[in-house]
Design an enzyme around this catalytic site. Sequence first.
Site, PDB file in Angstrom:
ATOM      1  N   ARG A 247      74.619  89.540 -31.242  1.00 58.99           N
ATOM      2  CA  ARG A 247      73.439  89.168 -30.444  1.00 58.99           C
ATOM      3  C   ARG A 247      72.602  90.407 -30.167  1.00 58.99           C
ATOM      4  O   ARG A 247      73.096  91.411 -29.654  1.00 58.99           O
ATOM      5  CB  ARG A 247      73.888  88.527 -29.132  1.00 58.99           C
ATOM      6  CG  ARG A 247      72.755  88.245 -28.146  1.00 58.99           C
ATOM      7  CD  ARG A 247      73.309  87.569 -26.907  1.00 58.99           C
ATOM      8  NE  ARG A 247      72.312  87.433 -25.851  1.00 58.99           N
ATOM      9  CZ  ARG A 247      72.353  88.062 -24.681  1.00 58.99           C
ATOM     10  NH1 ARG A 247      73.343  88.903 -24.413  1.00 58.99           N
ATOM     11  NH2 ARG A 247      71.414  87.877 -23.776  1.00 58.99           N
TER      12      ARG A 247
ATOM     13  N   ARG B 147      60.668  87.260 -11.896  1.00 59.52           N
ATOM     14  CA  ARG B 147      61.228  88.193 -10.921  1.00 59.52           C
ATOM     15  C   ARG B 147      60.232  88.410  -9.788  1.00 59.52           C
ATOM     16  O   ARG B 147      59.022  88.349 -10.002  1.00 59.52           O
ATOM     17  CB  ARG B 147      61.562  89.530 -11.598  1.00 59.52           C
ATOM     18  CG  ARG B 147      62.630  89.411 -12.669  1.00 59.52           C
ATOM     19  CD  ARG B 147      63.008  90.761 -13.261  1.00 59.52           C
ATOM     20  NE  ARG B 147      64.008  90.609 -14.302  1.00 59.52           N
ATOM     21  CZ  ARG B 147      65.315  90.541 -14.081  1.00 59.52           C
ATOM     22  NH1 ARG B 147      65.774  90.616 -12.840  1.00 59.52           N
ATOM     23  NH2 ARG B 147      66.161  90.405 -15.082  1.00 59.52           N
TER      24      ARG B 147
ATOM     25  N   LYS C  53      68.822  77.905 -25.533  1.00 51.65           N
ATOM     26  CA  LYS C  53      69.628  78.317 -24.387  1.00 51.65           C
ATOM     27  C   LYS C  53      69.351  77.361 -23.219  1.00 51.65           C
ATOM     28  O   LYS C  53      68.208  77.233 -22.775  1.00 51.65           O
ATOM     29  CB  LYS C  53      69.294  79.756 -24.010  1.00 51.65           C
ATOM     30  CG  LYS C  53      69.669  80.762 -25.090  1.00 51.65           C
ATOM     31  CD  LYS C  53      69.127  82.147 -24.786  1.00 51.65           C
ATOM     32  CE  LYS C  53      69.753  82.733 -23.536  1.00 51.65           C
ATOM     33  NZ  LYS C  53      69.246  84.114 -23.279  1.00 51.65           N
TER      34      LYS C  53
ATOM     35  N   THR D  71      78.311  83.823 -20.783  1.00 51.34           N
ATOM     36  CA  THR D  71      78.134  84.428 -19.461  1.00 51.34           C
ATOM     37  C   THR D  71      79.452  84.619 -18.718  1.00 51.34           C
ATOM     38  O   THR D  71      80.179  83.668 -18.435  1.00 51.34           O
ATOM     39  CB  THR D  71      77.172  83.615 -18.551  1.00 51.34           C
ATOM     40  OG1 THR D  71      76.019  83.255 -19.280  1.00 51.34           O
ATOM     41  CG2 THR D  71      76.755  84.458 -17.360  1.00 51.34           C
TER      42      THR D  71
END
Length: 475
Positions: A31, A72, A223, A281
């Site tokens: 990845r 963010r 995803k 994860t």
Amino acid sequence: MLTKIVATLGPASLSPDVMLEMARHGVRIFRLNFSHADAAYFAPIIKTIRAIESELGVPLTAMADLCGPKTRIGEVAGSPRTVAKGEALLLGLPDERPDPDRDERVFVSLDVPPLLAGLRVGMPVNLSDGLLQFHVTREIKADRLYEIEAQNAGLLSSNKGIAFPGKHHPLPALTKKDIKDLHEGLDVGVDAVAISFVQNAEDVIQTKEEIKRHGVWVPVVSKLERQNAVDNLDAILAVTDAVMVARGDLGLECPMSELPIIQKKIIRACRHAQRPVIVATQMLLSMVKNPIPTRAECTDVANAILDGADCVMLSEETAVGDHVVDTVKVMQEISQNALEYYLERIASPYAPKREKNPRKFVAYSACLMADNLESKAILCHTVSGANARLTSTRRPRQNIYAMTPDPRVMRFLNFAWGVKPRLLDCADCGYMEQVENFVNECPDFEKGEPVVITAGRPTPGNDMPGTNEIKIYYK
């Protein structure tokens, strides 16, 4: 190894020697995280992957993971600062920041107007990667400025991620940066593209159109990080090539207690739709610093495999960890042990549902035949990869050798459970002759041993039949 390992490359794992050892211990997909670098940075790394591929004689896949519209907050005054349970804060666009002499509440800025649009009293807001949870208590200026109340105490820092569980985000999965990274990544030779924060099928279709504009084909990995994606799973599965259960951000969007069941449901849906699925994860997170994993992490990896995941992924563990190769070895060992029990538990290949799907039944029949013959392998001649993926979803105990003339399909099939992709390069041979030649030359098979071969042969009434042929071949 039947379940594949995906490993994230980073400062800790960019040495060719380290990458080689990772591949020797089961990594088949590397990845490349475009959140932290660009295509120019990854170009020499892809060349290293190709060199290792040649040295080991096994296909390796370079997957570009695009950043997506991760949101963010801005700078927080006095960061980091402790927030008390029940404390009221302000959340708003940067130009709505109040005069601190007149309003002492902590101001959290978010320079993404569409995310604040439609926010209403009572809606949840998560900050600091979910460690701080709030509810909207007052709408001061609609779509621009809100009061939020902390549901728990914690530390608030600048530039952390923010999530609005259950709220639709009117942001496309592909940002301008992603489109640039996508095309430049294709130029340097990535084999697959993962798109972040997918919400619906349109996000996948847009990505595929960008790839088509580039004049190539590579598979798209969706995803699943938002509740909307889970809600739209069937539509996404209809158009995507593979799926990643990205539990980090997904765990911010849905109740943490529901996450294990959501993972199981996604894996099951992917197998029924013949779409490879990656579980990702914090799988062995403690090994970023520690030489051995926790018992809970071992169980988590094993449970993902027992759920039927095609791939399990390492992130920080291999990108910045202190024990990169050992972490891969641990995941390989857990996988091997879990797979023994998994195959014992399912006892025989999965039977298809009662449906009109001849190709699925041909794949199932091939698996039954391989069991009956005690064959070591099933060999699938495939142009698109569909034949091998169908066989993979039946979960046979035999290795599946996917024989394809297309290098792109070969590397895509690294995502599929139990599949060993191989490239056919005999232009003067018929497809069955090429497969038989492979068996005769492959040291994995002893003379006189049977293998099962599946393929698609055009007939007078159907020049595109899909998989319609099963053959027993003795070496």
